[in-house]
Design a protein around this motif. Structure first.
Motif, PDB file in Angstrom:
ATOM      1  N   UNK A  15     131.278 108.902  60.577  1.00 29.78           N
ATOM      2  CA  UNK A  15     132.503 108.220  61.008  1.00 29.78           C
ATOM      3  C   UNK A  15     132.266 106.724  61.143  1.00 29.78           C
ATOM      4  N   UNK A  16     131.137 106.348  61.758  1.00 26.58           N
ATOM      5  CA  UNK A  16     130.820 104.934  61.927  1.00 26.58           C
ATOM      6  C   UNK A  16     130.636 104.237  60.584  1.00 26.58           C
ATOM      7  N   UNK A  72     132.910 101.199  59.200  1.00 27.65           N
ATOM      8  CA  UNK A  72     132.263  99.961  58.768  1.00 27.65           C
ATOM      9  C   UNK A  72     132.697  99.587  57.351  1.00 27.65           C
ATOM     10  N   UNK A  73     132.819 100.560  56.459  1.00 27.22           N
ATOM     11  CA  UNK A  73     133.284 100.290  55.100  1.00 27.22           C
ATOM     12  C   UNK A  73     134.711  99.760  55.105  1.00 27.22           C
ATOM     13  N   UNK A  74     135.554 100.338  55.926  1.00 27.22           N
ATOM     14  CA  UNK A  74     136.947  99.891  56.008  1.00 27.22           C
ATOM     15  C   UNK A  74     137.013  98.474  56.553  1.00 27.22           C
ATOM     16  N   UNK A  75     136.215  98.200  57.588  1.00 26.63           N
ATOM     17  CA  UNK A  75     136.190  96.863  58.183  1.00 26.63           C
ATOM     18  C   UNK A  75     135.737  95.842  57.151  1.00 26.63           C
ATOM     19  N   UNK A  76     134.686  96.174  56.402  1.00 30.63           N
ATOM     20  CA  UNK A  76     134.152  95.236  55.415  1.00 30.63           C
ATOM     21  C   UNK A  76     135.138  94.964  54.278  1.00 30.63           C
ATOM     22  N   UNK A 112     133.060  95.390  66.983  1.00 33.22           N
ATOM     23  CA  UNK A 112     133.757  96.356  67.846  1.00 33.22           C
ATOM     24  C   UNK A 112     135.265  96.149  67.800  1.00 33.22           C
ATOM     25  N   UNK A 113     135.690  94.883  67.862  1.00 35.24           N
ATOM     26  CA  UNK A 113     137.123  94.582  67.828  1.00 35.24           C
ATOM     27  C   UNK A 113     137.703  95.016  66.489  1.00 35.24           C
ATOM     28  N   UNK A 114     137.016  94.687  65.401  1.00 35.42           N
ATOM     29  CA  UNK A 114     137.498  95.079  64.076  1.00 35.42           C
ATOM     30  C   UNK A 114     137.592  96.602  63.962  1.00 35.42           C
ATOM     31  N   UNK A 115     136.580  97.298  64.437  1.00 34.30           N
ATOM     32  CA  UNK A 115     136.597  98.755  64.401  1.00 34.30           C
ATOM     33  C   UNK A 115     137.751  99.324  65.201  1.00 34.30           C
ATOM     34  N   UNK A 116     137.984  98.751  66.371  1.00 38.88           N
ATOM     35  CA  UNK A 116     139.103  99.205  67.205  1.00 38.88           C
ATOM     36  C   UNK A 116     140.440  98.977  66.509  1.00 38.88           C
ATOM     37  N   UNK A 174     143.000 101.792  65.384  1.00 35.82           N
ATOM     38  CA  UNK A 174     144.361 101.710  65.906  1.00 35.82           C
ATOM     39  C   UNK A 174     145.397 101.678  64.813  1.00 35.82           C
ATOM     40  N   UNK A 175     145.149 100.923  63.748  1.00 40.63           N
ATOM     41  CA  UNK A 175     146.117 100.845  62.656  1.00 40.63           C
ATOM     42  C   UNK A 175     146.174 102.165  61.899  1.00 40.63           C
ATOM     43  N   UNK A 176     145.036 102.840  61.778  1.00 42.46           N
ATOM     44  CA  UNK A 176     144.998 104.141  61.106  1.00 42.46           C
ATOM     45  C   UNK A 176     145.810 105.158  61.897  1.00 42.46           C
TER      46      UNK A 176
END
Length: 121
Positions: free
Chosen positions: A38-39, A43-47, A105-109, A113-115
């Motif tokens: 999951x992490x 991370x891939x989505x954030x990048x 952390x903020x990007x992951x959150x 949240x958007x998902x």
């Protein structure tokens, strides 16, 4: 109760305990693997995403991380001030070192949240 009977009961108890321990270990490993996957996905989505993160959000997350760190230090019998003194850095440097992780952390959150909110129900 005879000694032989007690030994047999102890043997049965030991086998049961081993079985339970093996099951708990397997479950923990499965959970750890699931969490790692999951992490990695997050991370891939954030990048691959472009985000404009306000400094205030990152600063708030740094505050949270400093509080968490302070709590972990207190479990070890240290204060944050003692840590800063022993490490030879000041609070500004400590906070600066945390900014990269705080941004992640903020990007992951935000991704989570958007998902969550983009699904159609």
């Amino acid at each position: 109760m005879t000694i032989l009977h007690r030994i047999q009961q102890s043997s049965i108890l030991l086998k049961s305990t081993r079985t339970i321990s093996k099951k708990k270990l397997a479950t923990a490993k499965e959970e750890q693997a699931k969490s790692a996957a999951e992490n990695a996905l997050i991370e891939q989505i954030v990048e691959s995403s472009e985000m404009d993160i306000p400094d205030a959000m990152v600063d708030f997350q740094v505050d949270q991380m400093v509080d968490e760190f302070k709590q972990r230090l207190s479990y070890q019998g240290l204060s944050l001030e003692q840590y800063v003194q022993f490490s030879g850095q000041n609070m500004d440097a400590l906070r600066e070192n945390m900014k990269g992780d705080a941004l992640k952390r903020v990007q992951g959150s935000l991704v989570l949240g958007s998902n969550c909110c983009s699904r159609e129900y």
